[in-house]
Design a protein around this motif. Sequence first.
Motif, PDB file in Angstrom:
ATOM      1  N   LEU A 115       0.828  -1.208   0.000  1.00 10.39           N
ATOM      2  CA  LEU A 115       0.000   0.000   0.000  1.00 10.39           C
ATOM      3  C   LEU A 115       0.863   1.259   0.000  1.00 10.39           C
ATOM      4  CD1 LEU A 115      -2.650  -1.041   2.662  1.00 10.39           C
ATOM      5  CD2 LEU A 115      -2.884  -1.106   0.177  1.00 10.39           C
ATOM      6  N   GLU A 116       0.349   2.269  -0.690  1.00 11.13           N
ATOM      7  CA  GLU A 116       1.022   3.573  -0.701  1.00 11.13           C
ATOM      8  C   GLU A 116       0.731   4.304   0.604  1.00 11.13           C
ATOM      9  OE1 GLU A 116       2.962   5.285  -3.050  1.00 11.13           O
ATOM     10  OE2 GLU A 116       3.084   3.353  -4.086  1.00 11.13           O
ATOM     11  N   ALA A 117       1.745   4.885   1.189  1.00  4.15           N
ATOM     12  CA  ALA A 117       1.556   5.719   2.379  1.00  4.15           C
ATOM     13  C   ALA A 117       1.026   7.070   1.913  1.00  4.15           C
ATOM     14  CB  ALA A 117       2.874   5.883   3.117  1.00  4.15           C
ATOM     15  N   ASP A 118       0.087   7.626   2.654  1.00  2.42           N
ATOM     16  CA  ASP A 118      -0.446   8.931   2.283  1.00  2.42           C
ATOM     17  C   ASP A 118      -0.382   9.940   3.431  1.00  2.42           C
ATOM     18  OD1 ASP A 118      -2.346   7.656   3.799  1.00  2.42           O
ATOM     19  OD2 ASP A 118      -4.045   8.333   2.605  1.00  2.42           O
ATOM     20  N   MET A 119      -0.020   9.468   4.614  1.00  2.85           N
ATOM     21  CA  MET A 119       0.101  10.352   5.772  1.00  2.85           C
ATOM     22  C   MET A 119       1.430  10.063   6.482  1.00  2.85           C
ATOM     23  SD  MET A 119      -2.677  12.152   5.760  1.00  2.85           S
ATOM     24  CE  MET A 119      -2.966  12.862   7.360  1.00  2.85           C
ATOM     25  N   TYR A 120       1.794  10.970   7.374  1.00  4.97           N
ATOM     26  CA  TYR A 120       3.032  10.832   8.134  1.00  4.97           C
ATOM     27  C   TYR A 120       2.708  11.040   9.605  1.00  4.97           C
ATOM     28  CZ  TYR A 120       7.871  11.625   9.568  1.00  4.97           C
ATOM     29  OH  TYR A 120       9.090  11.542  10.173  1.00  4.97           O
ATOM     30  N   CYS A 121       3.129  10.108  10.432  1.00  6.28           N
ATOM     31  CA  CYS A 121       2.949  10.225  11.879  1.00  6.28           C
ATOM     32  C   CYS A 121       4.148  10.986  12.440  1.00  6.28           C
ATOM     33  CB  CYS A 121       2.839   8.846  12.531  1.00  6.28           C
ATOM     34  SG  CYS A 121       2.736   8.962  14.337  1.00  6.28           S
ATOM     35  N   ALA A 122       3.877  12.195  12.928  1.00 11.76           N
ATOM     36  CA  ALA A 122       4.959  13.037  13.443  1.00 11.76           C
ATOM     37  C   ALA A 122       5.584  12.450  14.709  1.00 11.76           C
ATOM     38  CB  ALA A 122       4.442  14.444  13.708  1.00 11.76           C
ATOM     39  N   GLU A 123       4.798  11.780  15.547  1.00 11.14           N
ATOM     40  CA  GLU A 123       5.321  11.213  16.784  1.00 11.14           C
ATOM     41  C   GLU A 123       6.216   9.998  16.523  1.00 11.14           C
ATOM     42  OE1 GLU A 123       2.291  12.399  16.464  1.00 11.14           O
ATOM     43  OE2 GLU A 123       2.150  13.861  18.072  1.00 11.14           O
ATOM     44  N   ASP A 124       5.764   9.113  15.639  1.00  7.45           N
ATOM     45  CA  ASP A 124       6.541   7.910  15.336  1.00  7.45           C
ATOM     46  C   ASP A 124       7.556   8.137  14.220  1.00  7.45           C
ATOM     47  OD1 ASP A 124       5.185   6.454  17.243  1.00  7.45           O
ATOM     48  OD2 ASP A 124       3.688   5.700  15.832  1.00  7.45           O
ATOM     49  N   ARG A 125       7.449   9.277  13.546  1.00  7.99           N
ATOM     50  CA  ARG A 125       8.338   9.617  12.427  1.00  7.99           C
ATOM     51  C   ARG A 125       8.344   8.524  11.371  1.00  7.99           C
ATOM     52  NH1 ARG A 125      13.478  12.428  15.460  1.00  7.99           N
ATOM     53  NH2 ARG A 125      12.302  14.154  16.306  1.00  7.99           N
ATOM     54  N   MET A 126       7.127   8.192  10.913  1.00  8.11           N
ATOM     55  CA  MET A 126       7.018   7.163   9.884  1.00  8.11           C
ATOM     56  C   MET A 126       5.791   7.420   9.019  1.00  8.11           C
ATOM     57  SD  MET A 126       5.695   3.901  12.126  1.00  8.11           S
ATOM     58  CE  MET A 126       5.146   2.914  10.777  1.00  8.11           C
ATOM     59  N   PRO A 127       5.872   7.033   7.754  1.00  7.35           N
ATOM     60  CA  PRO A 127       4.706   7.153   6.888  1.00  7.35           C
ATOM     61  C   PRO A 127       3.698   6.055   7.218  1.00  7.35           C
ATOM     62  CG  PRO A 127       6.543   6.220   5.674  1.00  7.35           C
ATOM     63  CD  PRO A 127       7.050   6.555   7.051  1.00  7.35           C
ATOM     64  N   ILE A 128       2.431   6.364   7.031  1.00  3.20           N
ATOM     65  CA  ILE A 128       1.393   5.365   7.272  1.00  3.20           C
ATOM     66  C   ILE A 128       0.362   5.414   6.144  1.00  3.20           C
ATOM     67  CG2 ILE A 128       1.700   5.381   9.772  1.00  3.20           C
ATOM     68  CD1 ILE A 128      -0.883   7.009   9.950  1.00  3.20           C
ATOM     69  N   CYS A 129      -0.364   4.328   5.982  1.00  7.21           N
ATOM     70  CA  CYS A 129      -1.379   4.207   4.934  1.00  7.21           C
ATOM     71  C   CYS A 129      -2.778   4.263   5.539  1.00  7.21           C
ATOM     72  CB  CYS A 129      -1.177   2.905   4.169  1.00  7.21           C
ATOM     73  SG  CYS A 129      -1.500   1.431   5.165  1.00  7.21           S
ATOM     74  N   GLN A 130      -3.785   4.195   4.679  1.00 14.22           N
ATOM     75  CA  GLN A 130      -5.175   4.196   5.146  1.00 14.22           C
ATOM     76  C   GLN A 130      -5.466   2.994   6.046  1.00 14.22           C
ATOM     77  OE1 GLN A 130      -7.760   4.388   1.788  1.00 14.22           O
ATOM     78  NE2 GLN A 130      -7.335   6.561   1.396  1.00 14.22           N
ATOM     79  N   HIS A 131      -4.888   1.862   5.710  1.00 14.15           N
ATOM     80  CA  HIS A 131      -5.120   0.658   6.511  1.00 14.15           C
ATOM     81  C   HIS A 131      -4.619   0.856   7.947  1.00 14.15           C
ATOM     82  CE1 HIS A 131      -5.847  -3.582   7.284  1.00 14.15           C
ATOM     83  NE2 HIS A 131      -4.650  -3.631   7.869  1.00 14.15           N
ATOM     84  N   CYS A 132      -3.453   1.469   8.093  1.00 11.17           N
ATOM     85  CA  CYS A 132      -2.917   1.743   9.436  1.00 11.17           C
ATOM     86  C   CYS A 132      -3.887   2.619  10.230  1.00 11.17           C
ATOM     87  CB  CYS A 132      -1.571   2.453   9.343  1.00 11.17           C
ATOM     88  SG  CYS A 132      -0.200   1.424   8.835  1.00 11.17           S
ATOM     89  N   ARG A 133      -4.472   3.620   9.561  1.00 10.71           N
ATOM     90  CA  ARG A 133      -5.378   4.545  10.245  1.00 10.71           C
ATOM     91  C   ARG A 133      -6.723   3.897  10.587  1.00 10.71           C
ATOM     92  NH1 ARG A 133      -3.924   7.724   6.053  1.00 10.71           N
ATOM     93  NH2 ARG A 133      -6.071   7.976   5.357  1.00 10.71           N
ATOM     94  N   LYS A 134      -7.196   3.000   9.738  1.00  6.22           N
ATOM     95  CA  LYS A 134      -8.538   2.429   9.944  1.00  6.22           C
ATOM     96  C   LYS A 134      -8.536   1.142  10.760  1.00  6.22           C
ATOM     97  CE  LYS A 134     -10.434   4.594   5.891  1.00  6.22           C
ATOM     98  NZ  LYS A 134     -10.923   4.455   4.550  1.00  6.22           N
ATOM     99  N   LEU A 135      -7.543   0.271  10.533  1.00  7.37           N
ATOM    100  CA  LEU A 135      -7.532  -1.025  11.211  1.00  7.37           C
ATOM    101  C   LEU A 135      -6.190  -1.386  11.841  1.00  7.37           C
ATOM    102  CD1 LEU A 135      -9.416  -3.048   8.450  1.00  7.37           C
ATOM    103  CD2 LEU A 135     -10.380  -2.179  10.573  1.00  7.37           C
TER     104      LEU A 135
END
Length: 99
Positions: free
Chosen positions: A10-30
Motif C-alpha cells: 500500500l502507498e503511504a499517504d500520511m506521516y505520523c509526526a510522533e513515530d516519524r514514519m509514513p502510514i497508509c489508510q489501513h494503518c489509520r482504519k484497522l
Amino acid sequence: LGKCPDHPSLEADMYCAEDRMPICQHCRKLGSHSAGEAKKHRLIGLRDAYQHALQTSASTANGLLTERQRVETKQVAELDRRLIHVQEATQALEDGIYE
C-alpha cells in the motif's frame, strides 16, 4: 510518494509526526494507528512532511555553515597573528646579523 512500512503493498499517504514514519489508510482504519495512544498521534500529509524535512535540513545546513565560517575566521585570525610574530622575529634576526 512511498510505501507503508507496515503494509508494503500500500502507498503511504500520511506521516505520523510522533513515530516519524509514513502510514497508509489501513494503518489509520484497522492497523497500528487505529486505536490506543497511536490514534491520538498528530498526522500530517506526506507532502507536507517532506517539505518540512527539506526546510529543517536547509536550516540545519545553514547553521552548520555559519558555525564552520566562524571557526575558519577564528583560525585565519590566529594564523595571521602567528605570521606577524614570525615576521617580527625574522626581522629581529636579520637586524642582529647586519649590525
